[in-house]
Design a protein around this motif. Structure first.
Motif, PDB file in Angstrom:
ATOM      1  N   ILE A  39     -22.002 -20.328   4.607  1.00 37.20           N
ATOM      2  CA  ILE A  39     -20.612 -19.884   4.741  1.00 37.20           C
ATOM      3  C   ILE A  39     -20.488 -18.942   5.931  1.00 37.20           C
ATOM      4  O   ILE A  39     -21.271 -18.006   6.099  1.00 37.20           O
ATOM      5  N   SER A  40     -19.500 -19.216   6.770  1.00 35.61           N
ATOM      6  CA  SER A  40     -19.275 -18.383   7.943  1.00 35.61           C
ATOM      7  C   SER A  40     -18.962 -16.950   7.519  1.00 35.61           C
ATOM      8  O   SER A  40     -18.142 -16.723   6.628  1.00 35.61           O
ATOM      9  N   PRO A  41     -19.596 -15.952   8.156  1.00 37.99           N
ATOM     10  CA  PRO A  41     -19.280 -14.554   7.827  1.00 37.99           C
ATOM     11  C   PRO A  41     -17.826 -14.202   8.132  1.00 37.99           C
ATOM     12  O   PRO A  41     -17.271 -13.283   7.520  1.00 37.99           O
ATOM     13  N   HIS A  42     -17.214 -14.935   9.062  1.00 40.72           N
ATOM     14  CA  HIS A  42     -15.799 -14.679   9.366  1.00 40.72           C
ATOM     15  C   HIS A  42     -14.914 -15.017   8.173  1.00 40.72           C
ATOM     16  O   HIS A  42     -13.916 -14.335   7.916  1.00 40.72           O
ATOM     17  N   ILE A  43     -15.282 -16.064   7.431  1.00 38.63           N
ATOM     18  CA  ILE A  43     -14.506 -16.415   6.242  1.00 38.63           C
ATOM     19  C   ILE A  43     -14.559 -15.287   5.220  1.00 38.63           C
ATOM     20  O   ILE A  43     -13.534 -14.888   4.653  1.00 38.63           O
ATOM     21  N   LYS A  44     -15.745 -14.755   4.984  1.00 42.87           N
ATOM     22  CA  LYS A  44     -15.885 -13.664   4.011  1.00 42.87           C
ATOM     23  C   LYS A  44     -15.113 -12.428   4.461  1.00 42.87           C
ATOM     24  O   LYS A  44     -14.507 -11.719   3.631  1.00 42.87           O
ATOM     25  N   TYR A  45     -15.133 -12.165   5.765  1.00 45.67           N
ATOM     26  CA  TYR A  45     -14.419 -11.009   6.294  1.00 45.67           C
ATOM     27  C   TYR A  45     -12.919 -11.142   6.042  1.00 45.67           C
ATOM     28  O   TYR A  45     -12.269 -10.234   5.520  1.00 45.67           O
ATOM     29  N   ASP A  51     -21.419 -29.486  -1.339  1.00 49.73           N
ATOM     30  CA  ASP A  51     -20.134 -29.254  -1.987  1.00 49.73           C
ATOM     31  C   ASP A  51     -20.325 -28.170  -3.040  1.00 49.73           C
ATOM     32  O   ASP A  51     -20.945 -28.403  -4.085  1.00 49.73           O
ATOM     33  N   TYR A  52     -19.852 -26.955  -2.758  1.00 44.31           N
ATOM     34  CA  TYR A  52     -19.998 -25.854  -3.714  1.00 44.31           C
ATOM     35  C   TYR A  52     -18.911 -24.814  -3.460  1.00 44.31           C
ATOM     36  O   TYR A  52     -18.192 -24.874  -2.463  1.00 44.31           O
ATOM     37  N   GLN A  53     -18.778 -23.867  -4.387  1.00 43.96           N
ATOM     38  CA  GLN A  53     -17.734 -22.853  -4.290  1.00 43.96           C
ATOM     39  C   GLN A  53     -18.321 -21.469  -4.495  1.00 43.96           C
ATOM     40  O   GLN A  53     -19.218 -21.268  -5.315  1.00 43.96           O
ATOM     41  N   ASP A  54     -17.807 -20.508  -3.724  1.00 47.16           N
ATOM     42  CA  ASP A  54     -18.211 -19.109  -3.828  1.00 47.16           C
ATOM     43  C   ASP A  54     -16.935 -18.270  -3.839  1.00 47.16           C
ATOM     44  O   ASP A  54     -16.334 -18.016  -2.799  1.00 47.16           O
ATOM     45  N   LYS A  55     -16.515 -17.872  -5.041  1.00 47.32           N
ATOM     46  CA  LYS A  55     -15.257 -17.135  -5.209  1.00 47.32           C
ATOM     47  C   LYS A  55     -14.100 -17.943  -4.615  1.00 47.32           C
ATOM     48  O   LYS A  55     -13.848 -19.061  -5.024  1.00 47.32           O
ATOM     49  N   LYS A  56     -13.408 -17.390  -3.612  1.00 48.52           N
ATOM     50  CA  LYS A  56     -12.254 -18.095  -3.054  1.00 48.52           C
ATOM     51  C   LYS A  56     -12.645 -19.027  -1.910  1.00 48.52           C
ATOM     52  O   LYS A  56     -11.775 -19.525  -1.195  1.00 48.52           O
ATOM     53  N   ILE A  57     -13.920 -19.296  -1.743  1.00 45.41           N
ATOM     54  CA  ILE A  57     -14.393 -20.112  -0.629  1.00 45.41           C
ATOM     55  C   ILE A  57     -14.960 -21.422  -1.159  1.00 45.41           C
ATOM     56  O   ILE A  57     -15.842 -21.425  -2.021  1.00 45.41           O
TER      57      ILE A  57
END
Length: 372
Positions: free
Chosen positions: A326-332, A351-357
């Motif tokens: 996951i791009s760190p920009h997405i988390k930011y 194909d997976y999910q991490d909170k809102k990502i």
């Protein structure tokens, strides 16, 4: 025959109003138009001399159940013609009008025809239109040949190259010449040649100005014309109170993403095309105010796209050609904006999910996001 997503919308809208279809040259407007005139209707194009005579005399047989006017925007009195037909026979005559740049420009202006028509924009093929099974091989065909019907259905590299060259020549030396009074068509051709390598990056008017040796205002005007001709389109930045977002930058994309040589920008452009189609579809058929934006802050953190409906963000999309973390920009931006869902779309299998990502393949994204 691959049914276009707009066909049911056109059929429904024709029950009560005229329908105006605009879109790029060679995107399939004529094919759709002829299908609506195939039974109990008449198809008339301004480019045919016999049809032109019928159009100029305003003599349309009211016994027809439908009439299709193709490229009629080239006729100076076309508004008077369709308005008169609709006012007199609209309760029993279905009227479909197709065109490209001028028709779309008219859609944004409007006059006495307002309230008598629905305006729809036809896009190149999307993955769901070409393949209801959402297969990877179809994605690869779209990446290689673009979404315009002739090259993607022929799947012939030689024909594709010739089609691209001929289309650009027609856009510049026919469409631009017909719509404007510009004389520097050879310089616009140089501008067209310079744009594919700038796809996906923040657009620099200064750089283009220096390459073409013209003023910044001239470059800006020419870009507006190319947008009007459905050659390119630009995406504006999205601002949020909790981030130091850039406000004046824009990014440019092409309607024919296959003109982009580099694989990463080409994939990003293809995703942009699908998202723009999603926005236009909801705006034209459902009446929402849709916007396609990108996120970039002053520290150069960036997310490729964010889709807004009635000024509220629906989701954001980051494009990756391969399977990556996951791009760190997405988390930011996830922690600093009110965007409810972030997609990281790629050409792999993860194909997976991490909170809102949500990290997912392009094909799965098209299915779950409801791309038309």
């Amino acid at each position: 025959m691959h049914e276009r997503s707009l066909v049911p919308v056109i059929a429904e809208d024709l029950a009560s109003k005229m329908v105006f279809i605009s879109g790029p040259r060679q995107v399939g407007k004529t094919t759709i138009a002829k299908s609506f005139a195939a039974k109990d209707g008449i198809y008339l194009t301004w480019d045919d001399l016999e049809d032109r005579d019928i159009i100029k005399r305003h003599k349309i047989d009211p016994r027809y159940k439908s009439v299709v006017f193709d490229e009629i925007h080239k006729y100076i009195r076309w508004r008077t013609l369709v308005k008169g037909l609709f006012d007199k026979y609209g309760d029993r005559l279905k009227i479909l009008v197709t065109g490209s740049a001028r028709l779309d420009y008219f859609r944004k202006g409007g006059d006495s025809l307002v309230g008598r028509y629905h305006a729809l924009r036809l896009h190149p093929f999307s993955l769901p239109e070409l393949d209801k099974k959402y297969r990877r091989k179809t994605t690869e065909l779209l990446l290689q040949f673009g979404g315009f019907p002739e090259p993607v259905l022929a799947q012939n590299p030689r024909q594709h190259r010739r089609w691209q060259r001929e289309r650009i020549q027609r856009v510049i030396y026919q469409d631009v010449r017909d719509l404007t009074n510009l004389r520097e068509l050879s310089l616009i051709e140089l501008l067209v040649d310079a744009l594919p390598v700038r796809v996906g990056s923040v657009l620099s008017i200064k750089s283009l100005q220096e390459d073409l040796e013209v003023s910044p205002n001239t470059v800006t005007h020419w870009l507006q014309i190319l947008d009007l001709m459905f050659y390119s389109y630009r995406v504006l930045p999205y601002g949020s109170k909790k981030i130091r977002a850039v406000k004046k930058s824009t990014k440019l994309y092409l309607w024919d993403w296959s003109a982009v040589q580099e694989s990463g920008p080409r994939f990003e452009n293809m995703v942009a095309g699908h998202l723009l189609k999603y926005c236009h579809y909801l705006e034209d058929s459902e009446g929402y105010k849709m916007e396609l934006r990108f996120i970039r802050d002053t520290d150069l953190r960036e997310i490729d796209f964010v889709v807004l409906r009635d000024k509220k963000p629906l989701f954001a999309v980051e494009c990756k050609t391969g399977e990556k973390k996951i791009s760190p920009h997405i988390k930011y931006f996830r922690d600093r904006t009110d965007i409810p869902l972030f997609y990281q779309v790629h050409l792999g299998k993860d194909d997976y999910q991490d909170k809102k990502i949500r990290v997912l393949p392009f094909e799965t994204f098209c299915r779950e996001a409801g791309i038309p």
